[in-house]
Design an enzyme around this catalytic site. Structure first.
Site, PDB file in Angstrom:
ATOM      1  N   SER A   1      36.950  -0.811  51.325  1.00  0.00           N
ATOM      2  CA  SER A   1      36.183   0.191  50.581  1.00  0.00           C
ATOM      3  C   SER A   1      34.785   0.310  51.153  1.00  0.00           C
ATOM      4  CB  SER A   1      36.112  -0.260  49.131  1.00  0.00           C
ATOM      5  OG  SER A   1      35.128   0.469  48.440  1.00  0.00           O
TER       6      SER A   1
ATOM      7  N   TYR B   1      34.350  -7.186  42.465  1.00  0.00           N
ATOM      8  CA  TYR B   1      35.346  -6.343  43.146  1.00  0.00           C
ATOM      9  C   TYR B   1      34.958  -6.172  44.613  1.00  0.00           C
ATOM     10  CZ  TYR B   1      37.571  -2.143  44.939  1.00  0.00           C
ATOM     11  OH  TYR B   1      38.233  -1.257  45.750  1.00  0.00           O
TER      12      TYR B   1
ATOM     13  N   LYS C   1      36.734  -7.575  48.245  1.00  0.00           N
ATOM     14  CA  LYS C   1      37.104  -6.780  49.431  1.00  0.00           C
ATOM     15  C   LYS C   1      36.437  -7.353  50.676  1.00  0.00           C
ATOM     16  CE  LYS C   1      39.806  -3.792  47.612  1.00  0.00           C
ATOM     17  NZ  LYS C   1      41.220  -3.752  47.980  1.00  0.00           N
TER      18      LYS C   1
HETATM   19  P1  NAD Z   1      45.962   1.785  41.986  1.00  0.00           P
HETATM   20  O1  NAD Z   1      45.581   0.851  40.887  1.00  0.00           O
HETATM   21  O2  NAD Z   1      46.470   3.124  41.611  1.00  0.00           O
HETATM   22  O3  NAD Z   1      47.036   1.094  42.946  1.00  0.00           O
HETATM   23  C1  NAD Z   1      47.092  -0.290  43.152  1.00  0.00           C
HETATM   24  C2  NAD Z   1      48.524  -0.723  42.885  1.00  0.00           C
HETATM   25  O4  NAD Z   1      48.631  -2.131  43.124  1.00  0.00           O
HETATM   26  C3  NAD Z   1      48.963  -0.472  41.456  1.00  0.00           C
HETATM   27  O5  NAD Z   1      50.194   0.224  41.483  1.00  0.00           O
HETATM   28  C4  NAD Z   1      49.113  -1.859  40.868  1.00  0.00           C
HETATM   29  O6  NAD Z   1      50.132  -1.909  39.890  1.00  0.00           O
HETATM   30  C5  NAD Z   1      49.426  -2.698  42.092  1.00  0.00           C
HETATM   31  N1  NAD Z   1      49.044  -4.120  42.006  1.00  0.00           N
HETATM   32  C6  NAD Z   1      47.831  -4.641  41.706  1.00  0.00           C
HETATM   33  N2  NAD Z   1      47.884  -5.979  41.777  1.00  0.00           N
HETATM   34  C7  NAD Z   1      49.146  -6.313  42.161  1.00  0.00           C
HETATM   35  C8  NAD Z   1      49.807  -7.535  42.403  1.00  0.00           C
HETATM   36  N3  NAD Z   1      49.192  -8.706  42.263  1.00  0.00           N
HETATM   37  N4  NAD Z   1      51.103  -7.504  42.794  1.00  0.00           N
HETATM   38  C9  NAD Z   1      51.756  -6.319  42.931  1.00  0.00           C
HETATM   39  N5  NAD Z   1      51.179  -5.127  42.701  1.00  0.00           N
HETATM   40  C10 NAD Z   1      49.884  -5.123  42.320  1.00  0.00           C
HETATM   41  O7  NAD Z   1      44.704   1.909  42.954  1.00  0.00           O
HETATM   42  P2  NAD Z   1      44.459   2.864  44.200  1.00  0.00           P
HETATM   43  O8  NAD Z   1      43.333   3.757  43.856  1.00  0.00           O
HETATM   44  O9  NAD Z   1      45.744   3.429  44.672  1.00  0.00           O
HETATM   45  O10 NAD Z   1      43.904   1.800  45.237  1.00  0.00           O
HETATM   46  C11 NAD Z   1      44.723   1.174  46.215  1.00  0.00           C
HETATM   47  C12 NAD Z   1      43.874   0.182  46.998  1.00  0.00           C
HETATM   48  O11 NAD Z   1      42.772   0.873  47.571  1.00  0.00           O
HETATM   49  C13 NAD Z   1      43.280  -0.935  46.140  1.00  0.00           C
HETATM   50  O12 NAD Z   1      43.307  -2.130  46.886  1.00  0.00           O
HETATM   51  C14 NAD Z   1      41.854  -0.477  45.929  1.00  0.00           C
HETATM   52  O13 NAD Z   1      40.978  -1.562  45.721  1.00  0.00           O
HETATM   53  C15 NAD Z   1      41.564   0.228  47.237  1.00  0.00           C
HETATM   54  N6  NAD Z   1      40.488   1.230  47.132  1.00  0.00           N
HETATM   55  C16 NAD Z   1      40.594   2.225  46.178  1.00  0.00           C
HETATM   56  C17 NAD Z   1      39.568   3.159  46.052  1.00  0.00           C
HETATM   57  C18 NAD Z   1      39.622   4.230  44.990  1.00  0.00           C
HETATM   58  O14 NAD Z   1      38.573   4.803  44.656  1.00  0.00           O
HETATM   59  N7  NAD Z   1      40.780   4.586  44.444  1.00  0.00           N
HETATM   60  C19 NAD Z   1      38.456   3.084  46.905  1.00  0.00           C
HETATM   61  C20 NAD Z   1      38.400   2.088  47.871  1.00  0.00           C
HETATM   62  C21 NAD Z   1      39.437   1.152  47.968  1.00  0.00           C
END
Ligand code: NAD
Ligand code: UDP
Length: 337
Positions: free
Chosen positions: A124, A148, A152
């Protein structure tokens, strides 16, 4: 290419699956559904006409992860599974370190045992902390202002150490800016469980009548209109970036790090007025105090990803808000009927 997608039922994961499957790749998903619904995967299948094998389970469950790697021969892994709510991470830091850091350690151990050495990691722009100047290039110093972001950054550093010790590994650390929008079909999109933390899903829920008004966190920042400026990127552009990163790993690049952003900053008020245009309604808002830990402005220099991946975001701000509204108005309760 056969790819394991951790967290594939989530927001970015589901959009990435569509682009991967449409590019002819095969995908297996592991997700514990702690922040998603299996319905998203059914919709990915509906959109692509392809099947996705799904394991409902936790990446912290090492025997399960070993079984998944025994069941399939993978060429690469995309690791989305993680918790992402900044406020919750401040209240429950151990939960975040356990899930995001320990989860990644287990994944890497199991990949190593199975001889799978290609990994794309969801990082991120939060790892840049409060940048000294803009736009942000990949060589800027990193820091974290909450658990958080720290999780990362820790994973980024662990992956760098691990790759140095194991040069046969290829790891792409993708630093996302602010993913928004939805697939143009309106069939998949972002479906937050609780009160949304992020701007775009909050605005969408105000527009659909689920929330009364938006609180704008501060209008006294040193930005053109005083509200926070971010680099919003269409989730489909981001998804395509993952396909490009998977292709890059096939060329054995070792450890690589890319900003995935557009290079363009928009303010909170810009987002509100673009969304009003998309939905044809006024978005009521109030000016509220600044949110702790927020920075004034953040946007990427995406040049390196263009040079190295041949990737560039192509969707406009209006594409982002139109697609969000299309998804939200077609699915007022998200994946829940
Ligand atoms: P999201 O919550 O929609 O997707 C994450 C998925 O991981 C979910 O389906 C959740 O059920 C699953 N999950 C979490 N912990 C788990 C575990 N221990 N075992 C199995 N499944 C697990 O989030 P997103 O927005 O799709 O983000 C995906 C990734 O991108 C994350 O790592 C997030 O930190 C990163 N990210 C997101 C953003 C944003 O703004 N959306 C920005 C930067 C980075
Ligand atoms: N924001 C806001 N009201 C909200 C949510 C967010 O004014 O209800 C602002 C926030 O202060 C920031 C921008 O919108 O300037 C983007 O915030 P978001 O939480 O979506 O992303 P991040 O803080 O991770 O960049």
């Amino acid at each position: 290419m056969n790819v394991l997608v951790t967290g594939g039922a989530g927001y970015i994961g589901s959009h990435t699956l569509v682009e991967m499957l449409n590019a002819g790749m095969d995908a297996v998903v592991v997700d514990n559904l702690c922040n998603s619904s299996a319905e998203s995967l059914l919709r990915v299948e509906q959109l692509t006409g392809r099947t996705v094998q799904f394991y409902q389970g936790d990446i912290l469950n090492k025997p399960l992860m070993q079984k998944i790697f025994a069941d399939h021969k993978f060429d690469a892994v995309i690791h989305f599974a993680g918790l992402k709510a900044v406020g919750e991470s401040v209240a429950k830091p151990l939960k975040y370190y356990q899930n995001n850091v320990c989860g990644t350690l287990i994944l890497c151990e199991v990949m190593q045992e199975a001889g799978v050495h290609n990994l794309v990691f969801s990082s991120s722009a939060t790892v840049y902390g409060d940048p000294a100047s803009l736009p942000i290039t990949e060589d800027f110093p990193t820091s974290a202002t909450n658990p958080y972001g720290q999780s990362k950054l820790m994973v980024e550093n662990i992956l760098a150490d691990f790759q140095r010790a194991n040069p046969q590994w290829n790891i792409a650390r993708l630093r996302y800016f602010n993913p928004v929008g939805a697939h143009e079909s309106g069939i998949i999109g972002e479906d937050p469980n609780d009160i949304p933390n992020n701007l775009m899903p909050y605005i969408s829920q105000v527009a659909i009548g689920k929330r009364e008004k938006l609180s704008i966190f501060g209008n006294d920042y040193p930005t053109p209109d005083g509200t926070g400026v971010r680099d919003y990127i269409h989730v489909v552009d981001l998804a395509i970036g993952h396909v490009k990163a998977l292709e890059k790993l096939q060329t054995s690049p070792g450890l690589v790090t890319y900003n995935l952003g557009t290079g363009q900053g928009y303010s909170v008020l810009d987002m509100v007025s673009a969304f009003e245009k998309a939905c044809g309604k006024k978005i009521p808002y109030q000016i509220a105090p600044r949110r702790a830990g927020d920075i004034a402005a953040c946007y990427a220099d995406p040049t390196y990803a263009l040079q190295e991946l041949g990737w560039k975001a192509t969707h406009t701000l209006q594409d982002m808000v139109n697609s969000s509204w299309h998804w939200q108005s077609k699915n007022p309760n998200g994946y829940h009927a």
